[in-house]
Design a protein around this motif. Structure first.
Motif, mmCIF file in Angstrom:
data_model
loop_
_atom_site.group_PDB
_atom_site.id
_atom_site.type_symbol
_atom_site.label_atom_id
_atom_site.label_comp_id
_atom_site.label_asym_id
_atom_site.label_seq_id
_atom_site.Cartn_x
_atom_site.Cartn_y
_atom_site.Cartn_z
ATOM 1 N N PHE A 32 0.808 -1.218 0.000
ATOM 2 C CA PHE A 32 0.000 0.000 0.000
ATOM 3 C C PHE A 32 0.847 1.278 0.000
ATOM 4 N N GLN A 33 2.025 1.246 0.575
ATOM 5 C CA GLN A 33 2.837 2.457 0.664
ATOM 6 C C GLN A 33 3.720 2.681 -0.559
ATOM 7 N N TYR A 34 4.170 1.608 -1.201
ATOM 8 C CA TYR A 34 5.156 1.772 -2.264
ATOM 9 C C TYR A 34 4.721 1.198 -3.610
ATOM 10 N N VAL A 35 4.206 -0.015 -3.628
ATOM 11 C CA VAL A 35 3.936 -0.689 -4.893
ATOM 12 C C VAL A 35 2.691 -0.129 -5.567
ATOM 13 N N PHE A 36 1.580 -0.036 -4.849
ATOM 14 C CA PHE A 36 0.341 0.447 -5.462
ATOM 15 C C PHE A 36 0.436 1.897 -5.921
ATOM 16 N N PRO A 37 1.015 2.831 -5.135
ATOM 17 C CA PRO A 37 1.162 4.194 -5.671
ATOM 18 C C PRO A 37 2.068 4.269 -6.898
ATOM 19 N N TRP A 38 3.085 3.418 -6.960
ATOM 20 C CA TRP A 38 3.945 3.404 -8.133
ATOM 21 C C TRP A 38 3.204 2.878 -9.353
ATOM 22 N N ALA A 39 2.393 1.849 -9.180
ATOM 23 C CA ALA A 39 1.731 1.200 -10.303
ATOM 24 C C ALA A 39 0.453 1.912 -10.737
ATOM 25 N N GLU A 40 -0.119 2.746 -9.909
ATOM 26 C CA GLU A 40 -1.418 3.367 -10.206
ATOM 27 C C GLU A 40 -1.415 4.186 -11.500
ATOM 28 N N PRO A 41 -0.406 5.015 -11.774
ATOM 29 C CA PRO A 41 -0.435 5.747 -13.058
ATOM 30 C C PRO A 41 -0.300 4.851 -14.281
ATOM 31 N N LEU A 42 0.207 3.654 -14.099
ATOM 32 C CA LEU A 42 0.406 2.744 -15.232
ATOM 33 C C LEU A 42 -0.853 1.949 -15.574
ATOM 34 N N LEU A 43 -1.850 1.970 -14.698
ATOM 35 C CA LEU A 43 -3.062 1.179 -14.905
ATOM 36 C C LEU A 43 -4.132 2.012 -15.612
ATOM 37 N N PRO A 44 -4.955 1.392 -16.439
ATOM 38 C CA PRO A 44 -5.919 2.145 -17.252
ATOM 39 C C PRO A 44 -7.266 2.387 -16.571
ATOM 40 N N PHE A 45 -7.362 2.276 -15.258
ATOM 41 C CA PHE A 45 -8.666 2.369 -14.604
ATOM 42 C C PHE A 45 -9.258 3.766 -14.633
ATOM 43 N N ASN A 46 -8.449 4.807 -14.781
ATOM 44 C CA ASN A 46 -8.965 6.177 -14.804
ATOM 45 C C ASN A 46 -9.223 6.682 -16.213
ATOM 46 N N ASP A 47 -8.965 5.883 -17.223
ATOM 47 C CA ASP A 47 -9.203 6.276 -18.608
ATOM 48 C C ASP A 47 -10.637 5.913 -19.004
ATOM 49 N N VAL A 48 -11.572 6.729 -18.536
ATOM 50 C CA VAL A 48 -12.986 6.449 -18.774
ATOM 51 C C VAL A 48 -13.524 7.490 -19.748
ATOM 52 N N THR A 49 -14.238 7.019 -20.772
ATOM 53 C CA THR A 49 -14.886 7.943 -21.701
ATOM 54 C C THR A 49 -16.389 7.721 -21.621
ATOM 55 N N VAL A 50 -17.116 8.823 -21.418
ATOM 56 C CA VAL A 50 -18.572 8.775 -21.352
ATOM 57 C C VAL A 50 -19.102 9.818 -22.322
ATOM 58 N N ASP A 51 -19.989 9.407 -23.204
ATOM 59 C CA ASP A 51 -20.593 10.325 -24.158
ATOM 60 C C ASP A 51 -21.882 10.903 -23.577
ATOM 61 N N ASN A 52 -22.221 12.137 -23.988
ATOM 62 C CA ASN A 52 -23.464 12.783 -23.574
ATOM 63 C C ASN A 52 -24.569 12.519 -24.590
#
Length: 53
Positions: A32-52
């Motif tokens: 939780f302190q080192y590995v997950f914060p390092w890997a979080e920008p590399l994961l695509p979970f925040n790349d969400v596209t929603v159309d109106n």
């Protein structure tokens, strides 16, 4: 694997159980302190596209 770890821990069953709990908590802390914060920008979970539409 768990049997190998259990056999190589020192002490009786209670000390082995306490040591294994401490080891698990240390691994969770490091994750939780080192590995997950390092890997979080590399994961695509925040790349969400929603159309109106």
């Amino acid at each position: 694997m768990y049997g190998w770890i259990w056999r190589h821990l020192p002490g009786n069953a209670w000390i082995k159980a306490l040591t294994s709990i401490v080891l698990v908590l240390a691994v969770v802390y490091v994750l939780f302190q080192y590995v997950f914060p390092w890997a979080e920008p590399l994961l695509p979970f925040n790349d969400v596209t929603v159309d109106n539409s």
